[in-house]
Design an enzyme around this catalytic site. Sequence first.
Site, PDB file in Angstrom:
ATOM      1  N   ASP A  33       0.883  -1.172   0.000  1.00  0.00           N
ATOM      2  CA  ASP A  33       0.000   0.000   0.000  1.00  0.00           C
ATOM      3  C   ASP A  33       0.914   1.214   0.000  1.00  0.00           C
ATOM      4  O   ASP A  33       2.150   1.070   0.006  1.00  0.00           O
ATOM      5  CB  ASP A  33      -0.928  -0.009   1.242  1.00  0.00           C
ATOM      6  CG  ASP A  33      -2.228   0.764   1.006  1.00  0.00           C
ATOM      7  OD1 ASP A  33      -2.147   1.964   0.705  1.00  0.00           O
ATOM      8  OD2 ASP A  33      -3.313   0.163   1.103  1.00  0.00           O
ATOM      9  N   ALA A  35       2.969   4.177   1.703  1.00  0.00           N
ATOM     10  CA  ALA A  35       3.770   4.009   2.920  1.00  0.00           C
ATOM     11  C   ALA A  35       2.988   4.341   4.199  1.00  0.00           C
ATOM     12  O   ALA A  35       3.038   3.574   5.174  1.00  0.00           O
ATOM     13  CB  ALA A  35       5.020   4.866   2.830  1.00  0.00           C
ATOM     14  N   ASP A  53       3.830   3.309  -4.127  1.00  0.00           N
ATOM     15  CA  ASP A  53       2.833   4.138  -4.798  1.00  0.00           C
ATOM     16  C   ASP A  53       2.778   3.652  -6.243  1.00  0.00           C
ATOM     17  O   ASP A  53       3.740   3.841  -7.005  1.00  0.00           O
ATOM     18  CB  ASP A  53       3.256   5.615  -4.723  1.00  0.00           C
ATOM     19  CG  ASP A  53       2.231   6.529  -5.366  1.00  0.00           C
ATOM     20  OD1 ASP A  53       1.402   6.040  -6.181  1.00  0.00           O
ATOM     21  OD2 ASP A  53       2.253   7.736  -5.074  1.00  0.00           O
ATOM     22  N   LEU A  54       1.675   3.034  -6.608  1.00  0.00           N
ATOM     23  CA  LEU A  54       1.592   2.390  -7.924  1.00  0.00           C
ATOM     24  C   LEU A  54       1.616   3.386  -9.075  1.00  0.00           C
ATOM     25  O   LEU A  54       1.818   2.999 -10.226  1.00  0.00           O
ATOM     26  CB  LEU A  54       0.327   1.529  -8.006  1.00  0.00           C
ATOM     27  CG  LEU A  54       0.345   0.279  -7.121  1.00  0.00           C
ATOM     28  CD1 LEU A  54      -1.057  -0.322  -7.006  1.00  0.00           C
ATOM     29  CD2 LEU A  54       1.317  -0.763  -7.661  1.00  0.00           C
ATOM     30  N   GLY A  75      -5.898   1.812  -4.875  1.00  0.00           N
ATOM     31  CA  GLY A  75      -6.326   2.952  -5.675  1.00  0.00           C
ATOM     32  C   GLY A  75      -7.373   3.764  -4.940  1.00  0.00           C
ATOM     33  O   GLY A  75      -7.717   3.477  -3.795  1.00  0.00           O
ATOM     34  N   SER A  77     -11.026   4.736  -4.151  1.00  0.00           N
ATOM     35  CA  SER A  77     -12.175   3.821  -4.173  1.00  0.00           C
ATOM     36  C   SER A  77     -13.523   4.539  -4.204  1.00  0.00           C
ATOM     37  O   SER A  77     -14.565   3.899  -4.045  1.00  0.00           O
ATOM     38  CB  SER A  77     -12.109   2.899  -2.947  1.00  0.00           C
ATOM     39  OG  SER A  77     -12.195   3.660  -1.760  1.00  0.00           O
ATOM     40  N   SER A 113     -15.429  -2.329 -10.588  1.00  0.00           N
ATOM     41  CA  SER A 113     -16.543  -1.842  -9.771  1.00  0.00           C
ATOM     42  C   SER A 113     -17.834  -1.817 -10.576  1.00  0.00           C
ATOM     43  O   SER A 113     -17.825  -1.654 -11.807  1.00  0.00           O
ATOM     44  CB  SER A 113     -16.245  -0.423  -9.284  1.00  0.00           C
ATOM     45  OG  SER A 113     -17.390   0.153  -8.686  1.00  0.00           O
ATOM     46  N   TYR A 138     -14.452   7.917 -11.372  1.00  0.00           N
ATOM     47  CA  TYR A 138     -14.077   6.632 -10.760  1.00  0.00           C
ATOM     48  C   TYR A 138     -14.506   5.456 -11.646  1.00  0.00           C
ATOM     49  O   TYR A 138     -13.696   4.561 -11.940  1.00  0.00           O
ATOM     50  CB  TYR A 138     -14.718   6.564  -9.371  1.00  0.00           C
ATOM     51  CG  TYR A 138     -14.630   5.221  -8.695  1.00  0.00           C
ATOM     52  CD1 TYR A 138     -13.428   4.762  -8.181  1.00  0.00           C
ATOM     53  CD2 TYR A 138     -15.764   4.418  -8.563  1.00  0.00           C
ATOM     54  CE1 TYR A 138     -13.356   3.516  -7.549  1.00  0.00           C
ATOM     55  CE2 TYR A 138     -15.699   3.188  -7.932  1.00  0.00           C
ATOM     56  CZ  TYR A 138     -14.494   2.742  -7.426  1.00  0.00           C
ATOM     57  OH  TYR A 138     -14.422   1.519  -6.807  1.00  0.00           O
TER      58      TYR A 138
HETATM   59  P1  NAI Z   1     -10.065   1.576   0.348  1.00  0.00           P
HETATM   60  O1  NAI Z   1     -10.109   2.994  -0.104  1.00  0.00           O
HETATM   61  O2  NAI Z   1     -10.407   1.264   1.748  1.00  0.00           O
HETATM   62  O3  NAI Z   1      -8.613   0.972   0.048  1.00  0.00           O
HETATM   63  C1  NAI Z   1      -7.863   1.306  -1.087  1.00  0.00           C
HETATM   64  C2  NAI Z   1      -6.394   1.291  -0.712  1.00  0.00           C
HETATM   65  O4  NAI Z   1      -5.631   1.649  -1.869  1.00  0.00           O
HETATM   66  C3  NAI Z   1      -6.045   2.299   0.398  1.00  0.00           C
HETATM   67  O5  NAI Z   1      -5.448   1.644   1.495  1.00  0.00           O
HETATM   68  C4  NAI Z   1      -5.119   3.262  -0.285  1.00  0.00           C
HETATM   69  O6  NAI Z   1      -4.077   3.755   0.557  1.00  0.00           O
HETATM   70  C5  NAI Z   1      -4.552   2.445  -1.433  1.00  0.00           C
HETATM   71  N1  NAI Z   1      -4.065   3.292  -2.520  1.00  0.00           N
HETATM   72  C6  NAI Z   1      -4.573   4.488  -2.945  1.00  0.00           C
HETATM   73  N2  NAI Z   1      -3.801   5.013  -3.894  1.00  0.00           N
HETATM   74  C7  NAI Z   1      -2.777   4.148  -4.084  1.00  0.00           C
HETATM   75  C8  NAI Z   1      -1.638   4.165  -4.936  1.00  0.00           C
HETATM   76  N3  NAI Z   1      -1.384   5.186  -5.764  1.00  0.00           N
HETATM   77  N4  NAI Z   1      -0.759   3.127  -4.859  1.00  0.00           N
HETATM   78  C9  NAI Z   1      -0.995   2.103  -4.005  1.00  0.00           C
HETATM   79  N5  NAI Z   1      -2.038   2.048  -3.171  1.00  0.00           N
HETATM   80  C10 NAI Z   1      -2.927   3.062  -3.218  1.00  0.00           C
HETATM   81  O7  NAI Z   1     -10.983   0.753  -0.668  1.00  0.00           O
HETATM   82  P2  NAI Z   1     -11.701  -0.652  -0.409  1.00  0.00           P
HETATM   83  O8  NAI Z   1     -13.104  -0.394  -0.024  1.00  0.00           O
HETATM   84  O9  NAI Z   1     -10.849  -1.521   0.418  1.00  0.00           O
HETATM   85  O10 NAI Z   1     -11.742  -1.216  -1.906  1.00  0.00           O
HETATM   86  C11 NAI Z   1     -10.656  -1.951  -2.437  1.00  0.00           C
HETATM   87  C12 NAI Z   1     -10.770  -1.947  -3.954  1.00  0.00           C
HETATM   88  O11 NAI Z   1     -12.005  -2.507  -4.348  1.00  0.00           O
HETATM   89  C13 NAI Z   1     -10.698  -0.554  -4.573  1.00  0.00           C
HETATM   90  O12 NAI Z   1      -9.971  -0.625  -5.783  1.00  0.00           O
HETATM   91  C14 NAI Z   1     -12.145  -0.224  -4.853  1.00  0.00           C
HETATM   92  O13 NAI Z   1     -12.249   0.671  -5.943  1.00  0.00           O
HETATM   93  C15 NAI Z   1     -12.710  -1.598  -5.170  1.00  0.00           C
HETATM   94  N6  NAI Z   1     -14.129  -1.700  -4.875  1.00  0.00           N
HETATM   95  C16 NAI Z   1     -14.571  -1.650  -3.580  1.00  0.00           C
HETATM   96  C17 NAI Z   1     -15.909  -1.775  -3.284  1.00  0.00           C
HETATM   97  C18 NAI Z   1     -16.425  -1.768  -1.876  1.00  0.00           C
HETATM   98  O14 NAI Z   1     -17.637  -1.924  -1.686  1.00  0.00           O
HETATM   99  N7  NAI Z   1     -15.575  -1.595  -0.863  1.00  0.00           N
HETATM  100  C19 NAI Z   1     -16.905  -1.933  -4.362  1.00  0.00           C
HETATM  101  C20 NAI Z   1     -16.338  -1.945  -5.695  1.00  0.00           C
HETATM  102  C21 NAI Z   1     -14.996  -1.862  -5.913  1.00  0.00           C
HETATM  103  C1  15L Z   2     -17.489   1.102  -5.081  1.00  0.00           C
HETATM  104  O1  15L Z   2     -16.902   0.895  -6.135  1.00  0.00           O
HETATM  105  C2  15L Z   2     -16.826   1.795  -3.951  1.00  0.00           C
HETATM  106  O2  15L Z   2     -15.454   1.488  -3.858  1.00  0.00           O
HETATM  107  C3  15L Z   2     -17.473   1.540  -2.605  1.00  0.00           C
HETATM  108  O3  15L Z   2     -17.047   2.551  -1.732  1.00  0.00           O
HETATM  109  C4  15L Z   2     -19.009   1.529  -2.675  1.00  0.00           C
HETATM  110  O4  15L Z   2     -19.473   2.803  -2.857  1.00  0.00           O
HETATM  111  C5  15L Z   2     -19.486   0.614  -3.797  1.00  0.00           C
HETATM  112  O5  15L Z   2     -18.812   0.821  -5.020  1.00  0.00           O
HETATM  113  C6  15L Z   2     -20.994   0.726  -4.079  1.00  0.00           C
HETATM  114  O6  15L Z   2     -21.361   0.970  -5.211  1.00  0.00           O
HETATM  115  O7  15L Z   2     -21.776   0.548  -3.145  1.00  0.00           O
END
Ligand code: NAI
Ligand code: 15L
Length: 266
Positions: A33, A35, A53-54, A75, A77, A113, A138
């Site tokens: 992730d 740093a 940082d990707l 990334g 989210s 997503s 997004y």
């Molecule tokens: P989150 O926002 O909690 O976690 C994303 C992580 O990516 C964070 O820890 C952040 O520091 C890291 N990140 C951000 N920019 C970065 C970069 N440049 N390089 C490396 N790391 C970076 O999101 P969550 O909820 O854990 O979701 C994980 C993935 O699943 C995301 O890609 C999100 O778009 C996708 N997603 C999540 C959904 C949900 O309901 N939680 C629904 C649909 C998709």
């Molecule tokens: C996503 O893609 C987002 O990362 C998450 O925060 C939620 O909003 C989810 O979709 C959703 O559509 O409920």
Amino acid sequence: MIDTLLLTGAAGTLGRLLAEPLRMRCRQLVISDLAGPLATLAPPHGARAVACDLSAAAAARDLLRGVDAVVHLGGVSVEGPFEPILEANIRGTFNLYDAARRAGTRRVVYASSNHVTGCHPVGTQLDPADETRPDGHYGLSKLFGEGVARMHHDRYGIESVCLRIGTATPEPADRRALSTWISPRDLIALVMASLEAPQVGCLIAYGLSDNPRRWWNCDEAWARLGFRPQDSAEPWASRVESVPVPGGQIAQALQGGSFLSIGPFD
Ligand code: NAI
Ligand code: 15L
């Protein structure tokens, strides 16, 4: 068993949920992730933590060296201004795949997503092959990621499962989630199946539980993955069906919900 498995976005909500189950399916888990967030994590026993940082291509290349498979969650989210999404999601996902090609990585499970199709009206039944209608910056970035996955399969043979995840929360919180929810247990099982199913090629699957009110048909993709959801949002219906998604009328009308009420950012 996978030899070296990389989890990006490990410090995020879903990364924290998935790290331990993933550790059991591989010889070496690498969690990564940015740093700052990574420093807040206690890595699962035996996992290696690497800050990256990707959006920086060279750092992504270092990270992917020796990696056999990836669960790519890292990334931005949520919906927001374009620049941060450009850096983290568009540049970041391209860098990840480009580094995977150089490293000989075999498979990527990509957290796409439902917002790739978020401008379809609520109630419209969709297959993964139906028209994409991203609902903002997004959603657009996730569609770009699906394109990156496709190109890296067609040209370089890297397999991908692009998971159009719905709403991954401990419980459904509103009416929309009765259609879009995926339980933690089902999400873990779906990611595992996406990593381990034989010969997936480049597959798109929505990620949701067995919700009777769902808008997304996944039977074919789930059959290819050998995945069957165990949970359903329906037991929460009486508690949440009168709870609207925040964001007003547009958020009630279109599948992307509250993301439709965010922006533009002039
Ligand atoms: P989150 O926002 O909690 O976690 C994303 C992580 O990516 C964070 O820890 C952040 O520091 C890291 N990140 C951000 N920019 C970065 C970069 N440049 N390089 C490396 N790391 C970076 O999101 P969550 O909820 O854990 O979701 C994980 C993935 O699943 C995301 O890609 C999100 O778009 C996708 N997603 C999540 C959904 C949900 O309901 N939680 C629904 C649909 C998709
Ligand atoms: C996503 O893609 C987002 O990362 C998450 O925060 C939620 O909003 C989810 O979709 C959703 O559509 O409920």
